[in-house]
Write an enzyme that holds these catalytic residues in place. Structure first.
Site, mmCIF file in Angstrom:
data_model
loop_
_atom_site.group_PDB
_atom_site.id
_atom_site.type_symbol
_atom_site.label_atom_id
_atom_site.label_comp_id
_atom_site.label_asym_id
_atom_site.label_seq_id
_atom_site.Cartn_x
_atom_site.Cartn_y
_atom_site.Cartn_z
ATOM 1 N N ASN A 22 0.865 -1.174 0.000
ATOM 2 C CA ASN A 22 0.000 0.000 0.000
ATOM 3 C C ASN A 22 0.909 1.233 0.000
ATOM 4 O OD1 ASN A 22 0.643 0.707 2.795
ATOM 5 N ND2 ASN A 22 -0.662 -1.012 3.368
ATOM 6 N N VAL A 31 -0.892 -10.357 0.773
ATOM 7 C CA VAL A 31 0.506 -10.587 0.403
ATOM 8 C C VAL A 31 1.424 -9.653 1.189
ATOM 9 C CG1 VAL A 31 2.184 -10.356 -1.484
ATOM 10 C CG2 VAL A 31 -0.028 -11.420 -1.917
ATOM 11 N N ASP A 32 1.042 -8.405 1.286
ATOM 12 C CA ASP A 32 1.844 -7.399 1.982
ATOM 13 C C ASP A 32 2.118 -7.822 3.422
ATOM 14 O OD1 ASP A 32 3.186 -4.988 2.405
ATOM 15 O OD2 ASP A 32 1.355 -3.803 2.594
ATOM 16 N N THR A 120 -5.729 -7.713 -7.104
ATOM 17 C CA THR A 120 -6.906 -8.575 -7.276
ATOM 18 C C THR A 120 -7.518 -9.046 -5.960
ATOM 19 O OG1 THR A 120 -5.591 -10.611 -7.481
ATOM 20 C CG2 THR A 120 -6.083 -9.395 -9.507
ATOM 21 N N TYR A 123 -8.206 -4.893 -3.272
ATOM 22 C CA TYR A 123 -8.353 -3.766 -4.188
ATOM 23 C C TYR A 123 -9.358 -4.056 -5.298
ATOM 24 C CZ TYR A 123 -4.398 -1.266 -2.045
ATOM 25 O OH TYR A 123 -3.562 -0.588 -1.190
#
Length: 173
Positions: A22, A31-32, A120, A123
């Site tokens: 982000n 994932v982050d 995907t 977001y």
């Protein structure tokens, strides 16, 4: 040169993994969050230095840090767009996110890289549309830069993305 696998991007042995970050670069969900948790505090510390210097990372841009405890050497953090029915230049911004990761890879002599399915998840970018943009960005890049990057892997977390990418790239599952 281009592969598709279903799995956990934090376990992939490549020189660089791409983080769907982000704009704050301070970690988040999906994932982050996984990359920050598995990589350890050195990733966050480098992200904080980048924030101090330039104020985060804009949508469509990319920055690079160490990979900490991950099997990779680097994490390339990019910010994909939030889907807003295509009204805010989302397709161009997603293409730029992939392209800018590849440019950073070349600048850092990276020859193997893995990508998640950027934008995907939370977001809400339509998965098939996002896959077509990702593949186009990468094939355009490879066409110009030939063998600069020897191995590019799309790491799909879910069956739906894995099937979409496999079909678009004509890869047998």
């Amino acid at each position: 040169m281009i592969q598709v696998i279903k799995g956990d991007i934090t376990k992939i042995e490549v020189e660089a993994i791409v983080n769907a970050a982000n704009t704050s670069l301070l970690g988040g969900g999906g994932v982050d969050g996984a990359i920050h948790r598995m990589g350890g505090k050195s990733i966050l510390e480098e992200c904080q230095k980048i924030r101090s210097k330039q104020g985060g990372c804009k949508v469509g841009e990319a920055v690079i840090t160490t990979a900490g405890k991950l099997p990779a050497k680097f994490v390339i953090h990019t910010v994909g767009p939030v889907w807003n029915k295509g009204g805010n230049n989302e397709e161009h911004l997603l293409y730029s996110a992939y392209s800018n990761c590849l440019k950073l890879a070349i600048l850092n002599n990276i020859t193997s890289i893995s990508f998640p399915n950027i934008s995907t998840g939370i977001y809400k970018f339509p998965k098939e549309k996002a896959a077509k943009i990702a593949i186009k960005a990468i094939t355009d890049f490879v066409e110009i830069n030939h063998n600069a990057i020897k191995r590019i892997i799309f790491v799909c977390f879910d069956d739906e993305n894995y099937t979409i990418y496999s079909n678009l790239l004509n890869i047998e599952k």
